[in-house]
Design a protein around this motif. Sequence first.
Motif, PDB file in Angstrom:
ATOM      1  N   GLU A 263       8.280 -62.609 -53.271  1.00  0.00           N
ATOM      2  CA  GLU A 263       8.254 -63.962 -53.819  1.00  0.00           C
ATOM      3  C   GLU A 263       9.542 -64.670 -53.449  1.00  0.00           C
ATOM      4  O   GLU A 263      10.558 -64.047 -53.173  1.00  0.00           O
ATOM      5  N   SER A 264       9.472 -66.009 -53.444  1.00  0.00           N
ATOM      6  CA  SER A 264      10.625 -66.794 -53.022  1.00  0.00           C
ATOM      7  C   SER A 264      11.746 -66.724 -54.057  1.00  0.00           C
ATOM      8  O   SER A 264      11.512 -66.899 -55.259  1.00  0.00           O
ATOM      9  N   LEU A 265      12.947 -66.469 -53.578  1.00  0.00           N
ATOM     10  CA  LEU A 265      14.125 -66.400 -54.451  1.00  0.00           C
ATOM     11  C   LEU A 265      15.181 -67.432 -54.057  1.00  0.00           C
ATOM     12  O   LEU A 265      16.288 -67.407 -54.571  1.00  0.00           O
ATOM     13  N   ASP A 266      14.810 -68.330 -53.152  1.00  0.00           N
ATOM     14  CA  ASP A 266      15.793 -69.248 -52.568  1.00  0.00           C
ATOM     15  C   ASP A 266      16.456 -70.160 -53.587  1.00  0.00           C
ATOM     16  O   ASP A 266      17.592 -70.575 -53.410  1.00  0.00           O
ATOM     17  N   SER A 267      15.732 -70.496 -54.657  1.00  0.00           N
ATOM     18  CA  SER A 267      16.273 -71.460 -55.631  1.00  0.00           C
ATOM     19  C   SER A 267      17.120 -70.807 -56.716  1.00  0.00           C
ATOM     20  O   SER A 267      17.664 -71.495 -57.574  1.00  0.00           O
ATOM     21  N   LEU A 268      17.237 -69.485 -56.685  1.00  0.00           N
ATOM     22  CA  LEU A 268      17.947 -68.783 -57.744  1.00  0.00           C
ATOM     23  C   LEU A 268      19.447 -68.714 -57.473  1.00  0.00           C
ATOM     24  O   LEU A 268      19.884 -68.660 -56.325  1.00  0.00           O
ATOM     25  N   SER A 269      20.223 -68.690 -58.547  1.00  0.00           N
ATOM     26  CA  SER A 269      21.679 -68.583 -58.446  1.00  0.00           C
ATOM     27  C   SER A 269      22.068 -67.132 -58.190  1.00  0.00           C
ATOM     28  O   SER A 269      21.248 -66.210 -58.325  1.00  0.00           O
ATOM     29  N   LEU A 270      23.344 -66.948 -57.863  1.00  0.00           N
ATOM     30  CA  LEU A 270      23.847 -65.596 -57.633  1.00  0.00           C
ATOM     31  C   LEU A 270      23.710 -64.755 -58.908  1.00  0.00           C
ATOM     32  O   LEU A 270      23.368 -63.568 -58.844  1.00  0.00           O
TER      33      LEU A 270
END
Length: 289
Positions: A263-270
Amino acid sequence: MAIGIDPTVDYAFKLLLGSPEHPAITLHFLNAILGDEIQITEVEILNPILGKGDDTDKVSILDIAARDSSGRVYDIEMQTSLPAGLAERLAYYTASLYVGQIGEGDAYTRLRPAISICVLDAIMFRESQPIHSDFRLRSREGNLNLTNGLQIHLLELPKYTLPSDHKVIADPVEAWAYFFRQADAMTTDEIQQRFNCPAFTEAAQVLDMTQRPQQHRSQYEQRLKAQRDERARMQYAVDQARLEGEALGRISILRKILGGEPESLDSLSLEQLTVIEKELQNQFRERGI
């Protein structure tokens, strides 16, 4: 005693190349960058530093706007880092200088060349060795010149290798690259001996005078701090991007081993990525993989 004023700090850069009281320095710099094609004999600074508030507006105040006796217009700026969109911004500024010369009903023949010069304390084109790049509107083959009306010059300081000897630097572009990189650690006498040129002797005096009066020194210190803060912010962003990339890589590997759905994780913070990674590591240990 060394001058101790860094000419790549934009406020010092403006005092150096944007002072109506010191046109010889600006003339030498412009003629060095433009080479034998154009020899300028007079230059007018269009936006000199005027007062205490000038350090608050970097774009309009600390860039240098100038015009020579032939009507050519210039934008000269100092960049101590490589900001996003620099190429596009340089093209935009140059085009704005060009079209801003005429109004409705004016003939296009009134247009004079618009020339942007960016001194960059970073590397923009790693595939190219020259420290000075000259961009024009030419044919793909390079043998047809559409117009010299739009010019962008880029001086990439880190590409300049400092000489190991103490000989006078004769090449004017190399001389300016050396000056920008080393002047703060030199005395005025050392600068005079190194360059043997009245323009650089005057430039050393301008840098030395930046320490006096207190107003100049204070504004210099403010701009130095601002540039250091900006570099720190950019380095933090780079470090965060690297850490996020590494976390995404580890999460991807763990998911493949555990058979999870991608699943896409691109929008998540560190921080969010770290939580997900820990959860996957716990699952990994619980399964005894």
